[in-house]
Design a protein around this motif. Structure first.
Motif, mmCIF file in Angstrom:
data_model
loop_
_atom_site.group_PDB
_atom_site.id
_atom_site.type_symbol
_atom_site.label_atom_id
_atom_site.label_comp_id
_atom_site.label_asym_id
_atom_site.label_seq_id
_atom_site.Cartn_x
_atom_site.Cartn_y
_atom_site.Cartn_z
ATOM 1 N N VAL A 63 0.860 -1.127 0.067
ATOM 2 C CA VAL A 63 -0.010 0.068 0.113
ATOM 3 C C VAL A 63 0.966 1.262 0.087
ATOM 4 O O VAL A 63 2.121 1.154 0.430
ATOM 5 C CB VAL A 63 -1.084 0.140 1.349
ATOM 6 N N PRO A 64 0.485 2.341 -0.303
ATOM 7 C CA PRO A 64 1.051 3.723 -0.481
ATOM 8 C C PRO A 64 1.589 3.993 1.058
ATOM 9 O O PRO A 64 0.199 4.101 1.593
ATOM 10 C CB PRO A 64 0.227 4.668 -1.352
ATOM 11 N N VAL A 65 2.566 4.406 1.541
ATOM 12 C CA VAL A 65 2.851 4.789 2.982
ATOM 13 C C VAL A 65 3.354 6.141 3.084
ATOM 14 O O VAL A 65 3.282 6.690 4.147
ATOM 15 C CB VAL A 65 3.510 3.733 3.648
ATOM 16 N N SER A 66 4.021 6.692 1.868
ATOM 17 C CA SER A 66 4.803 7.838 2.058
ATOM 18 C C SER A 66 4.854 8.386 0.602
ATOM 19 O O SER A 66 4.834 7.673 -0.210
ATOM 20 C CB SER A 66 6.107 7.569 2.525
ATOM 21 N N PHE A 67 4.612 9.924 0.522
ATOM 22 C CA PHE A 67 4.676 10.525 -0.696
ATOM 23 C C PHE A 67 5.633 11.952 -0.859
ATOM 24 O O PHE A 67 5.710 12.400 0.593
ATOM 25 C CB PHE A 67 3.414 10.833 -1.111
ATOM 26 N N LYS A 68 5.931 12.313 -1.779
ATOM 27 C CA LYS A 68 6.810 13.654 -1.923
ATOM 28 C C LYS A 68 6.508 14.237 -3.218
ATOM 29 O O LYS A 68 6.545 13.548 -4.077
ATOM 30 C CB LYS A 68 8.339 13.468 -1.572
ATOM 31 N N ILE A 69 6.209 15.346 -3.215
ATOM 32 C CA ILE A 69 6.063 16.152 -4.667
ATOM 33 C C ILE A 69 7.167 17.318 -4.340
ATOM 34 O O ILE A 69 7.112 18.195 -3.463
ATOM 35 C CB ILE A 69 4.806 16.860 -4.856
ATOM 36 N N VAL A 70 8.060 17.438 -5.351
ATOM 37 C CA VAL A 70 9.023 18.704 -5.428
ATOM 38 C C VAL A 70 8.805 19.161 -6.892
ATOM 39 O O VAL A 70 8.396 18.416 -7.552
ATOM 40 C CB VAL A 70 10.454 18.270 -5.400
ATOM 41 N N HIS A 71 9.115 20.607 -6.829
ATOM 42 C CA HIS A 71 9.190 21.126 -8.302
ATOM 43 C C HIS A 71 10.020 22.451 -8.232
ATOM 44 O O HIS A 71 10.401 23.014 -7.279
ATOM 45 C CB HIS A 71 7.619 21.567 -8.474
ATOM 46 N N GLU A 72 10.389 22.801 -9.308
ATOM 47 C CA GLU A 72 11.091 23.948 -9.776
ATOM 48 C C GLU A 72 10.431 25.388 -9.023
ATOM 49 O O GLU A 72 9.324 25.512 -9.124
ATOM 50 C CB GLU A 72 11.261 24.237 -11.228
ATOM 51 N N LEU A 73 11.301 26.212 -8.491
ATOM 52 C CA LEU A 73 10.993 27.376 -7.905
ATOM 53 C C LEU A 73 11.904 28.400 -8.856
ATOM 54 O O LEU A 73 12.917 28.414 -8.645
ATOM 55 C CB LEU A 73 10.996 27.478 -6.571
ATOM 56 N N LYS A 74 10.980 29.311 -9.350
ATOM 57 C CA LYS A 74 11.925 30.348 -10.294
ATOM 58 C C LYS A 74 11.647 31.591 -9.880
ATOM 59 O O LYS A 74 10.781 32.117 -8.813
ATOM 60 C CB LYS A 74 11.035 30.401 -11.747
ATOM 61 N N ALA A 75 12.782 32.508 -10.001
ATOM 62 C CA ALA A 75 12.535 33.695 -9.310
ATOM 63 C C ALA A 75 11.431 34.384 -9.953
ATOM 64 O O ALA A 75 11.232 35.690 -9.313
ATOM 65 C CB ALA A 75 14.097 34.637 -9.843
ATOM 66 N N THR A 76 11.184 34.344 -11.133
ATOM 67 C CA THR A 76 9.983 34.991 -11.758
ATOM 68 C C THR A 76 8.652 34.451 -11.478
ATOM 69 O O THR A 76 7.787 34.506 -12.663
ATOM 70 C CB THR A 76 10.365 35.150 -13.302
ATOM 71 N N GLU A 77 8.457 33.948 -10.390
ATOM 72 C CA GLU A 77 7.003 33.225 -10.327
ATOM 73 C C GLU A 77 5.835 34.163 -10.400
ATOM 74 O O GLU A 77 5.875 35.253 -9.995
ATOM 75 C CB GLU A 77 7.037 32.430 -8.903
ATOM 76 N N THR A 78 4.840 33.775 -11.304
ATOM 77 C CA THR A 78 3.750 34.538 -11.090
ATOM 78 C C THR A 78 2.368 34.177 -10.264
ATOM 79 O O THR A 78 1.635 35.036 -10.175
ATOM 80 C CB THR A 78 3.097 34.660 -12.609
ATOM 81 N N ASP A 79 2.161 33.096 -10.182
ATOM 82 C CA ASP A 79 1.420 32.369 -9.021
ATOM 83 C C ASP A 79 1.539 33.239 -7.553
ATOM 84 O O ASP A 79 2.706 33.174 -7.236
ATOM 85 C CB ASP A 79 1.700 30.896 -8.654
ATOM 86 N N PRO A 80 0.446 33.778 -7.156
ATOM 87 C CA PRO A 80 0.587 34.610 -5.800
ATOM 88 C C PRO A 80 1.329 33.847 -4.816
ATOM 89 O O PRO A 80 2.254 34.643 -3.876
ATOM 90 C CB PRO A 80 -0.707 34.888 -5.430
ATOM 91 N N LYS A 81 0.996 32.701 -4.595
ATOM 92 C CA LYS A 81 1.588 31.946 -3.353
ATOM 93 C C LYS A 81 3.172 31.748 -3.359
ATOM 94 O O LYS A 81 4.028 31.829 -2.653
ATOM 95 C CB LYS A 81 0.862 30.671 -3.120
ATOM 96 N N LEU A 82 3.610 31.190 -4.695
ATOM 97 C CA LEU A 82 5.056 30.990 -4.986
ATOM 98 C C LEU A 82 5.897 32.426 -5.163
ATOM 99 O O LEU A 82 7.079 32.362 -4.801
ATOM 100 C CB LEU A 82 5.078 30.222 -6.268
ATOM 101 N N ALA A 83 5.253 33.391 -5.831
ATOM 102 C CA ALA A 83 6.063 34.521 -5.921
ATOM 103 C C ALA A 83 5.989 35.133 -4.379
ATOM 104 O O ALA A 83 7.102 35.768 -4.065
ATOM 105 C CB ALA A 83 4.813 35.712 -6.682
ATOM 106 N N ASP A 84 5.181 34.918 -3.371
ATOM 107 C CA ASP A 84 5.287 35.534 -1.969
ATOM 108 C C ASP A 84 6.444 34.646 -1.293
ATOM 109 O O ASP A 84 7.364 35.143 -0.900
ATOM 110 C CB ASP A 84 3.988 35.049 -1.303
ATOM 111 N N LEU A 85 6.504 33.316 -1.788
ATOM 112 C CA LEU A 85 7.673 32.437 -1.396
ATOM 113 C C LEU A 85 8.685 33.033 -1.731
ATOM 114 O O LEU A 85 9.758 33.061 -0.963
ATOM 115 C CB LEU A 85 7.443 30.867 -1.646
#
Length: 197
Positions: A63-85
């Motif tokens: 069964v699935p017991v653990s998960f992880k999602i990673v993604h690129e973080l750019k200096a020029t983010e337009t998504d408000p949450k990522l731009a704030d980060l």
């Protein structure tokens, strides 16, 4: 212990994460598959899930017991949450000429904690990230997630910023990072088998 890890494509991985998050009581708001797909579309990302046998059936069903999602973080983010980060990290991270990886969401089901599943996922994501040319990985957590902070400490993440919460220190935000050098890969200790879903 050999860790069984599956790497997922975006849509199937988003659906699996939506399903497994139902088993995590400490997450107040679960991510929908649509939210995951929207966040990850048009950016380099990785969805990993660890599987393990049921304790009552060690030679049978996994069964699935653990998960992880990673993604690129750019200096020029337009998504408000990522731009704030990005804005919060500019004083502690160098974005120019470097690729930054963000550990977005992940965790291990309570009954399977302490067996190295999250370590195995993290080490597998570090191999992928190093091969893809990322220079550093960053993660954000809350002070109250003591188990997660302990895990990140064992994985040799360094605190790079602390953002105090004015009313409850347990809700303060902690930002950590790790340089993705070849030396980091040599410190890996988990034994993993990777398959593609």
């Amino acid at each position: 212990m050999e860790h069984l890890i599956k790497q997922y494509a975006l849509e199937s991985g988003a659906l699996e994460i939506q399903y497994i998050e139902e088993y995590f009581g400490e997450f107040p708001r679960k991510k929908s598959a649509a939210e995951i797909m929207h966040r990850l579309e048009d950016r380099e990302s990785l969805i990993l899930m660890a599987e393990a046998p049921l304790p009552a059936d060690p030679a049978g069903t996994v069964v699935p017991v653990s998960f992880k999602i990673v993604h690129e973080l750019k200096a020029t983010e337009t998504d408000p949450k990522l731009a704030d980060l990005v804005a919060k990290l500019r004083d502690v991270l160098v974005f120019d000429g470097r690729r930054i990886l963000y550990t977005w969401i992940g965790g291990t089901r309570r009954d399977w904690r302490g067996h190295g599943h999250f370590r195995a996922l993290t080490e597998e994501s570090e191999v992928w990230a190093h091969t893809a040319g990322f220079h550093e990985v960053v993660v954000k957590t809350k002070n109250r997630f003591y188990d997660m902070r302990g895990t990140l400490d064992h994985l040799q993440f360094d605190v790079i910023k602390y953002e105090p919460n004015p009313t409850d220190n347990r809700d303060s935000k902690v930002y950590l990072s790790k340089q993705l050098t070849a030396d980091v890969l040599r410190t890996h200790t988990s034994h993993r088998t990777l398959t593609f879903a």
